[in-house]
Design a protein around this motif. Structure first.
Motif, mmCIF file in Angstrom:
data_model
loop_
_atom_site.group_PDB
_atom_site.id
_atom_site.type_symbol
_atom_site.label_atom_id
_atom_site.label_comp_id
_atom_site.label_asym_id
_atom_site.label_seq_id
_atom_site.Cartn_x
_atom_site.Cartn_y
_atom_site.Cartn_z
ATOM 1 N N LEU A 117 0.900 -1.195 -0.004
ATOM 2 C CA LEU A 117 0.036 0.007 -0.006
ATOM 3 C C LEU A 117 0.966 1.280 -0.242
ATOM 4 O O LEU A 117 1.818 1.472 0.829
ATOM 5 C CB LEU A 117 -0.997 -0.078 1.428
ATOM 6 N N ARG A 118 0.736 1.991 -0.827
ATOM 7 C CA ARG A 118 1.474 3.346 -1.137
ATOM 8 C C ARG A 118 0.755 4.570 -1.623
ATOM 9 O O ARG A 118 -0.427 4.357 -2.319
ATOM 10 C CB ARG A 118 2.704 3.175 -2.166
ATOM 11 N N PRO A 119 1.092 5.734 -1.278
ATOM 12 C CA PRO A 119 0.267 6.890 -1.541
ATOM 13 C C PRO A 119 0.308 7.038 -3.083
ATOM 14 O O PRO A 119 1.384 6.661 -3.578
ATOM 15 C CB PRO A 119 1.061 8.002 -0.897
ATOM 16 N N ILE A 120 -0.719 7.594 -3.492
ATOM 17 C CA ILE A 120 -0.831 7.557 -5.089
ATOM 18 C C ILE A 120 0.260 8.267 -5.668
ATOM 19 O O ILE A 120 0.819 7.611 -6.737
ATOM 20 C CB ILE A 120 -2.171 8.187 -5.424
ATOM 21 N N PHE A 139 15.476 7.118 -0.497
ATOM 22 C CA PHE A 139 14.757 6.079 0.397
ATOM 23 C C PHE A 139 13.678 6.851 1.185
ATOM 24 O O PHE A 139 13.825 7.796 1.601
ATOM 25 C CB PHE A 139 15.473 4.938 0.894
ATOM 26 N N THR A 140 12.519 5.997 1.652
ATOM 27 C CA THR A 140 11.593 6.766 2.014
ATOM 28 C C THR A 140 11.733 6.518 3.695
ATOM 29 O O THR A 140 12.187 5.267 4.262
ATOM 30 C CB THR A 140 10.413 6.170 1.691
ATOM 31 N N VAL A 141 11.342 7.607 4.361
ATOM 32 C CA VAL A 141 11.482 7.561 5.979
ATOM 33 C C VAL A 141 10.145 8.026 6.432
ATOM 34 O O VAL A 141 9.393 8.803 5.664
ATOM 35 C CB VAL A 141 12.565 8.163 6.367
ATOM 36 N N SER A 142 10.102 7.532 7.870
ATOM 37 C CA SER A 142 8.755 8.196 8.491
ATOM 38 C C SER A 142 9.161 8.709 9.797
ATOM 39 O O SER A 142 10.133 7.899 10.441
ATOM 40 C CB SER A 142 7.859 7.323 8.493
ATOM 41 N N PRO A 172 13.076 15.072 16.847
ATOM 42 C CA PRO A 172 12.697 13.915 15.698
ATOM 43 C C PRO A 172 13.710 12.847 15.463
ATOM 44 O O PRO A 172 14.703 13.061 15.365
ATOM 45 C CB PRO A 172 12.635 15.040 14.561
ATOM 46 N N LEU A 173 13.236 11.805 15.355
ATOM 47 C CA LEU A 173 13.977 10.526 14.655
ATOM 48 C C LEU A 173 12.995 9.867 13.777
ATOM 49 O O LEU A 173 11.844 10.133 13.614
ATOM 50 C CB LEU A 173 13.912 9.685 16.024
ATOM 51 N N TYR A 174 13.624 9.204 12.848
ATOM 52 C CA TYR A 174 12.777 8.568 11.525
ATOM 53 C C TYR A 174 13.324 7.308 11.378
ATOM 54 O O TYR A 174 14.323 6.764 11.840
ATOM 55 C CB TYR A 174 13.366 9.478 10.399
ATOM 56 N N PHE A 175 12.359 6.400 10.569
ATOM 57 C CA PHE A 175 12.732 5.049 10.689
ATOM 58 C C PHE A 175 12.503 4.917 9.016
ATOM 59 O O PHE A 175 11.754 5.386 8.396
ATOM 60 C CB PHE A 175 11.706 4.123 11.449
ATOM 61 N N GLU A 176 13.323 3.904 8.463
ATOM 62 C CA GLU A 176 13.092 3.622 7.241
ATOM 63 C C GLU A 176 12.027 2.668 6.833
ATOM 64 O O GLU A 176 12.022 1.733 7.408
ATOM 65 C CB GLU A 176 14.485 2.742 6.801
ATOM 66 N N ASN A 177 11.102 3.137 6.067
ATOM 67 C CA ASN A 177 9.728 2.555 5.910
ATOM 68 C C ASN A 177 9.790 1.535 4.808
ATOM 69 O O ASN A 177 8.542 0.781 4.917
ATOM 70 C CB ASN A 177 8.457 3.464 5.901
ATOM 71 N N GLU A 202 10.786 11.981 3.261
ATOM 72 C CA GLU A 202 9.675 11.648 4.446
ATOM 73 C C GLU A 202 8.298 11.419 3.815
ATOM 74 O O GLU A 202 7.742 12.168 2.948
ATOM 75 C CB GLU A 202 9.738 12.938 5.257
ATOM 76 N N VAL A 203 7.677 10.248 4.393
ATOM 77 C CA VAL A 203 6.438 10.091 4.089
ATOM 78 C C VAL A 203 5.739 9.872 5.365
ATOM 79 O O VAL A 203 6.017 8.609 5.992
ATOM 80 C CB VAL A 203 6.338 8.674 3.168
ATOM 81 N N ASN A 204 4.813 10.659 5.847
ATOM 82 C CA ASN A 204 4.012 10.512 7.096
ATOM 83 C C ASN A 204 2.647 10.126 6.576
ATOM 84 O O ASN A 204 1.781 10.988 6.660
ATOM 85 C CB ASN A 204 4.248 11.775 7.879
#
Length: 233
Positions: A117-120, A139-142, A172-177, A202-204
């Motif tokens: 599932l990914r944002p359009i 790479f995407t992170v959240s 703020p900390l981020y993770f590789e999603n 960043e993808v929240n």
């Protein structure tokens, strides 16, 4: 026999999907909605044909291969030697590039089937940023909002906060999603997906919380699919 690609400066998508999952048997062809899991990433890539020229699935499993071909992906048979539990993903990507005519391929977009599932607009927005910033990987992170710590000798040691600190005041900390990776093909041939100067994108979004590894993860993905996607189609 190598598959020939005729055009210059190609961007391809590669979906690595080995068989032999232990926690969820036949994980990559389990159904999400009315489709096998792997189909969601194939369809997503094909919906972004303005960016992605070809879609490849790397697999060692005949049932996954059948599903991929059904949804018009090109399939590269992955040898057993790079299909084990501990084999890094980059091995599969490199194997694909080595088994197609890769001299005209500039970029590789990695789509993991376990992040269905990914944002359009994710690929469009991320690829535009990748090109604008002139990076060699993305790479995407959240954002992470948890209070984290370690337990050492039965004592909890806060990592990113102090006891009593409010969650909204955390650094703020981020993770590789795992939603999306974009890498220059030349890096992958050097066994690299995320380079030292990779751009974190960043993808929240609630979809960033879906990474299917356990039956509970699959149940959650099915719940989100029913709530957010299926009513729209």
């Amino acid at each position: 026999m190598k598959i020939e690609i005729a055009y210059m400066n190609k961007t391809i998508a590669i979906i690595p999907a080995r068989g032999g999952s232990k926690r969820i048997p036949e994980k990559n062809i389990q159904t999400l909605g009315d489709l096998p899991l792997i189909a969601h990433s194939i369809i997503y890539a094909k919906e972004n044909k303005a960016i992605i020229d070809e879609v490849y699935v790397s697999t060692d499993d005949e049932e996954i291969k059948k599903a991929a071909l059904q949804f018009d992906a090109k399939v590269i048979d992955r040898p057993e030697s790079i299909s084990g539990d501990l084999e890094p993903t980059v091995s599969a990507l490199k194997h694909v590039l080595e088994n197609i005519s890769s001299q005209n391929i500039e970029n590789v977009i990695l789509l993991q089937p376990t992040n269905p599932l990914r944002p359009i607009d994710l690929i469009k927005e991320a690829f535009n940023k990748f090109q604008t910033e002139k990076k060699d990987s993305l790479f995407t992170v959240s954002r992470n909002y948890h209070k984290l710590g370690k337990i050492i000798e039965d004592k909890f040691n806060p990592f990113n906060y102090s006891f009593g600190q409010r969650s909204q005041d955390l650094e703020p900390l981020y993770f590789e999603n795992g939603l999306l990776y974009i890498t220059k093909a030349s890096l992958i041939l050097d066994n690299i997906i995320i380079s030292e100067n990779a751009l974190p994108f960043e993808v929240n979004h609630i979809f960033a919380q879906v990474d299917i590894d356990t039956p509970d993860d699959l149940d959650y993905a099915r719940y989100l699919y029913q709530k957010t996607i299926k009513p729209q189609i």
